[in-house]
Design a protein around this motif. Structure first.
Motif, short mmCIF file in Angstrom:
data_model
loop_
_atom_site.label_atom_id
_atom_site.label_comp_id
_atom_site.label_asym_id
_atom_site.label_seq_id
_atom_site.Cartn_x
_atom_site.Cartn_y
_atom_site.Cartn_z
N MET A 1 0.72 -1.13 -0.07
CA MET A 1 0.05 -0.08 0.11
C MET A 1 0.78 1.37 0.19
N ALA A 2 0.41 2.22 -0.72
CA ALA A 2 1.32 3.36 -0.85
C ALA A 2 1.17 4.17 0.48
N LYS A 3 2.32 5.06 0.77
CA LYS A 3 2.20 5.90 1.85
C LYS A 3 2.07 7.11 1.72
N LEU A 4 1.25 7.95 2.24
CA LEU A 4 0.96 9.59 1.89
C LEU A 4 1.62 10.61 3.10
N ASN A 5 2.48 11.41 2.75
CA ASN A 5 3.07 12.20 3.61
C ASN A 5 2.60 13.53 3.16
N SER A 6 2.69 14.65 4.03
CA SER A 6 2.22 16.06 3.69
C SER A 6 3.31 16.88 3.32
N TYR A 7 3.21 17.57 2.20
CA TYR A 7 3.92 18.47 1.60
C TYR A 7 3.57 19.90 1.72
N LEU A 8 4.39 20.78 2.31
CA LEU A 8 4.12 22.12 2.32
C LEU A 8 5.16 23.11 1.59
N ASN A 9 4.54 24.27 1.12
CA ASN A 9 5.26 25.34 0.37
C ASN A 9 5.16 26.48 1.49
N PHE A 10 6.20 27.05 1.27
CA PHE A 10 6.44 28.36 2.26
C PHE A 10 7.20 29.48 1.26
N ASP A 11 6.97 30.74 1.76
CA ASP A 11 7.48 31.86 1.04
C ASP A 11 8.62 32.57 2.09
N GLY A 12 9.72 31.75 1.93
CA GLY A 12 10.84 32.03 2.78
C GLY A 12 10.81 31.92 4.44
N GLN A 13 9.69 31.13 4.70
CA GLN A 13 9.54 30.66 6.08
C GLN A 13 9.59 29.31 6.30
N ALA A 14 10.00 28.41 5.69
CA ALA A 14 9.84 26.91 5.79
C ALA A 14 10.79 26.46 7.02
N GLU A 15 11.84 27.03 7.19
CA GLU A 15 12.72 26.95 8.17
C GLU A 15 12.24 27.22 9.60
N GLU A 16 11.83 28.28 9.49
CA GLU A 16 11.08 28.79 10.78
C GLU A 16 9.78 28.16 11.27
N ALA A 17 8.95 27.76 10.12
CA ALA A 17 7.72 27.06 10.57
C ALA A 17 7.98 25.56 10.81
N PHE A 18 9.06 25.01 10.43
CA PHE A 18 9.35 23.85 10.81
C PHE A 18 10.17 23.52 12.06
N ASN A 19 10.90 24.93 12.55
CA ASN A 19 11.30 24.88 13.93
C ASN A 19 10.23 24.77 14.73
N PHE A 20 9.11 25.81 14.52
CA PHE A 20 7.95 25.70 15.52
C PHE A 20 7.30 24.43 15.36
N TYR A 21 7.26 23.81 14.47
CA TYR A 21 6.46 22.26 14.38
C TYR A 21 7.21 21.57 15.08
N ARG A 22 8.48 21.42 15.12
CA ARG A 22 9.39 20.54 15.95
C ARG A 22 9.39 20.69 17.35
#
Length: 143
Positions: A1-22
């Protein structure tokens, strides 16, 4: 069975957002944070664009939350909308409350997390980075 993961796009905030999510989910990034400037053919990008995230991944349970930044120098634009949600199925009401409270901090709550007429403990919101989330707990769902 295939596995699905979420992929998000940001406008220069990906690292900041992922530090928050972490900070909410815990754990460590899977691999390194890949930057646009490390890719071939990016010599024409501005210094700011070279620092943008090409790929970042955070394990959340058995799944991956992944993201990148758009690159205006490649003609990319970001349109934040409500056409995508990351739906989380925690293993307890307590975990549901913790994730809802942590991720919604500074964002806009659409539906407060509470018992719903269909039998689930559910809430939804847009976080401070424009990402839409659903937190859904039901003790009968398979773990």
């Amino acid at each position: 069975m295939a596995k699905l993961n979420s992929y998000l796009n940001f406008d220069g905030q990906a690292e900041e957002a992922f530090n928050f999510y972490r900070s909410v989910f815990g754990g460590e990034f899977l691999g390194e944070i890949y930057r646009m400037g490390n890719a071939p053919g990016t010599e024409h990008l501005s210094d700011e664009e070279k620092k943008r995230v090409m790929h970042i991944a955070l394990p959340v349970g058995k799944d991956l939350l992944m993201a990148s930044d758009i690159v205006p120098g490649f003609g990319q634009t970001l349109t934040v909308g409500n056409n995508n949600y990351v739906s989380i199925f925690p293993e307890s009401r307590e975990e549901a409350d913790r994730l809802f409270k942590g991720l919604s901090e500074g964002g806009d709550i659409e539906m407060p997390i509470e018992d719903q007429f269909w039998g689930d403990y559910f809430g939804s919101f847009r976080d401070k980075y424009g990402t839409h989330w659903m937190v859904n707990y039901n003790e009968e769902y398979p773990k």
